[in-house]
Design an enzyme around this catalytic site. Structure first.
Site, PDB file in Angstrom:
ATOM      1  CB  THR A  27      -0.922   0.048   1.235  1.00 19.95           C
ATOM      2  OG1 THR A  27      -0.107   0.224   2.399  1.00 19.95           O
ATOM      3  CG2 THR A  27      -1.747  -1.217   1.363  1.00 19.95           C
ATOM      4  CB  CYS A  28       0.142   4.630  -1.192  1.00 23.75           C
ATOM      5  SG  CYS A  28       0.102   4.055  -2.876  1.00 23.75           S
ATOM      6  CG  ASP A  29      -0.035   4.099   5.717  1.00 23.50           C
ATOM      7  OD1 ASP A  29       0.996   4.218   6.414  1.00 23.50           O
ATOM      8  OD2 ASP A  29      -1.141   4.541   6.053  1.00 23.50           O
ATOM      9  N   GLY A  30       3.199   4.760   4.599  1.00 25.37           N
ATOM     10  CA  GLY A  30       4.550   4.582   5.125  1.00 25.37           C
ATOM     11  C   GLY A  30       4.618   3.617   6.293  1.00 25.37           C
TER      12      GLY A  30
ATOM     13  CG  ASN B 193      -3.486   2.053  -0.959  1.00 25.35           C
ATOM     14  OD1 ASN B 193      -2.285   1.964  -1.156  1.00 25.35           O
ATOM     15  ND2 ASN B 193      -3.998   3.105  -0.358  1.00 25.35           N
TER      16      ASN B 193
END
Ligand SMILES: *Cc1c(COP(=O)(O)O)cnc(C)c1O
Length: 380
Positions: A327-330, A370
């Site tokens: 996913t685009c989460d840090g 996402n």
């Protein structure tokens, strides 16, 4: 990984990411625990994996069930469990949930404070109740903080109050934290809560049951003591405290029953070296999988639970890696500090298996963060 899971993955090649659970292994684990602690009634902690095939197999083995919500109570009933085999073990329950469970015939409830006790007295009158006592969680990889449980002193007063409110002050419980790797945690908790138990009994409270909770560990990257070692330590401690006047015993295993019965199959999305200012000459290698923190691997939070990962290149040369989700989460990084190594030959598009992922994975998957679908599940 069990031979049955290996065969299924090789022949069915299911789309990834997916969880594959060998329900026969669930049954074997149940029998192993029953052999290790034959005097304890097993209440399977449904939250660890509430899939219908798991619940119905356990119903067939005369397991009891520890439910955390009305929805989990209903799942047990649908799987064929009698209401008398269900404990509503969450100490924090909605009034509507208590009412639904009571109407369905559930008569065993946990509590740890006066306010919850009053809710039970009003909405589940006459039921058997047990008070959860706070104990040390040292030695647990997934501790439960101080969110639940009360002091020994307060528990004594609450148990007397339970009787005065028309409830049956049936027992005491504790939970030593999940993935508890030491037998001494149970021994210490039994000594502590056992003292309160005998005090209550001596003062005329009709307390009859000790609930030792769950916590029994699974082998992930590190070996853990055999289940028989836990059984032996627990019965030794019980005998030291109670002699031959043993109370009824309940255990609430979750992870131990389903953990090593499941495997997550995942596709490597990308392998790349990320240059960083601190290591410009030797950029760290990142491996991105198609499952991560939000796809069900929530217990990698703080790198607490460290799953073993099998690859097609095991045995070949390996090197350090950081492992992350898609996913685009840090925050979607699984392992950065836990010194993971993976084969240098590993490439995008290949499949890897995360082992012993049958517990606390399927239900921790997000709805569609996402756009990714919740984890697919196969029970074989
Ligand atoms: C989560 C939980 C369990 C199960 O714990 P495991 O570590 O999976 O065995 C048992 N009892 C209670 C009260 C729980 O909250």
């Amino acid at each position: 990984m069990t031979p049955k899971i290996a065969r299924f993955l090789a022949t069915a090649q299911p789309a990834t990411p997916c969880l594959v659970v060998d329900v026969d292994r669930v049954e074997e684990n149940f029998h192993a625990l029953r052999r290790a602690l034959p005097l304890a009634q097993i209440y399977y902690a449904v939250k660890a994996n509430p899939a219908a095939p798991v619940l119905s197999r356990l119903v067939g083995l005369d397991s009891h069930f520890d439910a955390a919500s009305w929805e989990e109570v209903a799942m047990c009933l649908r799987a064929g469990a009698p209401a008398t085999a269900i404990s509503f073990g969450n100490t924090i329950k909605k009034v509507s949930a208590i009412r639904s469970a009571y109407a369905a015939g559930v008569r065993l409830y946990a509590f740890d404070c006066e306010e919850e006790l009053e809710k039970l007295a009003e909405n589940a009158p006459g039921s058997r109740v047990y008070c959860r006592v706070l104990v040390e969680n040292e030695g647990a990889d997934w501790p439960l903080s101080r969110k639940f449980g009360t002091s020994v002193e307060a528990a004594g007063a609450l148990m007397r109050r339970a009787g005065a409110l028309g409830l049956d002050p049936y027992g005491l419980s504790f939970h030593v934290g999940s993935q508890q790797r030491t037998t001494v945690a149970y021994e210490a908790a039994i000594a502590r809560v056992g003292m309160l138990f005998t005090d209550l009994r001596d003062s005329g409270v009709d307390v009859r049951m000790l609930n030792l909770g769950g916590g029994f560990p699974v082998s992930y990257r590190e070996e853990v003591p055999e289940i028989d070692a836990f059984g032996h330590a627990i019965m030794g401690a019980m005998t030291r405290v109670f002699g031959n006047a043993l109370p009824e015993m309940i255990i609430e295993p979750g992870r131990f029953i389903v953990g090593d019965a499941g495997v997550v199959s995942s596709e490597v999305v990308l392998v790349s070296r990320r240059p960083t200012p601190s290591a410009p000459a030797d950029p760290p290698r990142w491996v991105y999988l198609d499952i991560g923190r939000f796809g069900g691997l929530a217990e990698t939070e703080g790198e607490a639970i460290r799953y073993r990962i099998a690859t097609p290149h095991d045995g070949g040369p390996s090197g350090p890696v950081t492992i992350a989700g898609p996913t685009c989460d840090g925050a979607d990084v699984l392992y950065d500090r836990a010194a993971y190594r993976l084969p240098l030959a590993l490439r995008g598009g290949e499949r890897v298996e995360l082992l012993a992922t049958g517990a606390y994975v399927s239900t921790y998957a997000s709805q569609s963060f996402n756009g990714f679908a919740p984890l697919a599940e196969h029970y074989i």
